[in-house]
Design an enzyme around this catalytic site. Structure first.
Site, mmCIF file in Angstrom:
data_model
loop_
_atom_site.group_PDB
_atom_site.id
_atom_site.type_symbol
_atom_site.label_atom_id
_atom_site.label_comp_id
_atom_site.label_asym_id
_atom_site.label_seq_id
_atom_site.Cartn_x
_atom_site.Cartn_y
_atom_site.Cartn_z
ATOM 1 N N ILE A 134 0.836 -1.205 0.000
ATOM 2 C CA ILE A 134 0.000 0.000 0.000
ATOM 3 C C ILE A 134 0.866 1.249 0.000
ATOM 4 C CG2 ILE A 134 -1.676 1.293 1.404
ATOM 5 C CD1 ILE A 134 -2.613 -1.498 2.510
ATOM 6 N N CYS A 135 0.488 2.264 -0.810
ATOM 7 C CA CYS A 135 1.096 3.595 -0.742
ATOM 8 C C CYS A 135 2.538 3.542 -1.265
ATOM 9 C CB CYS A 135 0.990 4.108 0.696
ATOM 10 S SG CYS A 135 1.486 5.813 0.953
ATOM 11 N N ILE A 136 3.530 3.817 -0.432
ATOM 12 C CA ILE A 136 4.935 3.813 -0.864
ATOM 13 C C ILE A 136 5.541 2.402 -0.802
ATOM 14 C CG2 ILE A 136 5.835 4.315 1.462
ATOM 15 C CD1 ILE A 136 7.283 5.631 -1.873
#
Lengths: 217, 217
Positions: A134-136
């Protein structure tokens, strides 16, 4: 009951795990009736950021101890968890993934990795168990599993997308309500706050990611 | 667009705002398309608890600064917000409500109150604007609005229920998937982690509470 690991990196978007992404991951996992196993490395944070001002604070905090805030105390030392304990693993985002679990925030494609996390993710991949990023954290997974041509998304940030390609993987642009599934590698990713403008937008992709990870766990 | 205040008390169940309850409140509010205004008092925490061990740590942390971790930096000093800025207000739980926003954890029905929070809640009540209270915060609201015969729930904890009655209000037992609505006073409460055994159970009541607060905002 399926056993799903969640790797935390502190408590707060600027120096630890992103709190909304982590909490919503736990919420969707619990609603699906699976067992969640939270874990974090027992190391000092890279630094401590005042989340009101953005300034660095002259303090030392421990990643496992601060992650325990999100986990309400129910969290394991990452060093004590192996791939055989888990049916899948999910990494919520936050700068902690790029500062504590790796040096991605400072070194880009040349980042160093927390050895325990890297070993766990490599073992999960080798065992064909799903990894949700998720995300980075798709960029962190990209460094762990470099040069394997895995398709990942971090949304539309050109710098991070380029770093993933430099690491020998592939980037696919997405919006926060979307997920990208690399079926052969069982790696599922979503951009969340890399481009989401609200918790609802981030949650839309996270809910899909959790569901698709569980289908393959 | 409706403006809904959320009062935080730190970041972590044992010395601040309960992270899951706060995050899920923000998630359900955002999905409903309203504007969320987060706030916390600019004061030191009563103490800092290591959430891994439960021990007190020899540190000082600020309630507003730590609350900013959950708020991703978008948070106001409680002293700068007035009832005219809000259409409703919600208080997530966590020991921070009973240690930082009040002294309920130590003094029970004789608790002292953060003056800014008490003034804001009294003004909201006088303006007939809804107040949503989660987990332990119905007991805090009970102290702010003492001797008014308001019906509240904190689940089934006999000690806290007794304190609410000592303060001159009424307690109604509930399970975490339920809410209690005092229609005349526009106060809505749910027990969440006062008796929930999982984040999904806590979320069930919080989702209902958010929806009923918004209907009246």
């Amino acid at each position: 009951m399926k056993r799903i690991g969640v790797i935390l990196s502190g408590c707060g978007v600027y120096d630890g795990a992103e709190i909304h992404e982590t909490t919503l991951t736990l919420y969707f996992l619990d609603r699906a009736g699976v067992q969640t196993i939270m874990m974090a490395p027992n190391i000092d944070q890279h630094h401590v950021i005042n989340h009101l001002t953005g300034d660095e604070m002259g303090e030392t905090r421990n990643v496992l101890v601060e992650s325990a805030r999100i986990a309400r105390g129910e969290i394991k030392d990452l060093a004590t968890v192996s791939a055989s304990d888990l049916d899948a693993v999910i990494l919520p985002g936050g700068f902690g993934a790029a500062k504590n679990l790796s040096s991605l925030a400072f070194d880009g494609p040349n980042a160093t990795l927390n050895a325990e996390m890297a070993a766990l993710l490599k073992a999960m991949h080798a065992a064909k168990k799903p990894i949700g990023a998720i995300c980075i954290t798709p960029a962190v997974v990209s460094k762990v599993l470099a040069d394997q041509g895995i398709t990942l998304t971090i949304g539309d940030d050109q710098g991070t997308a380029g770093a993933i390609q430099t690491m020998g993987n592939l980037h696919q642009e997405s919006t926060p309500d979307q997920i990208v599934i690399d079926e052969a590698n069982r790696v599922i990713s979503t951009a969340a706050y890399m481009c989401a403008s609200s918790i609802g937008e981030a949650g839309a992709g996270i809910e899909k990611l959790v569901n698709e990870v569980l289908k393959r766990a």
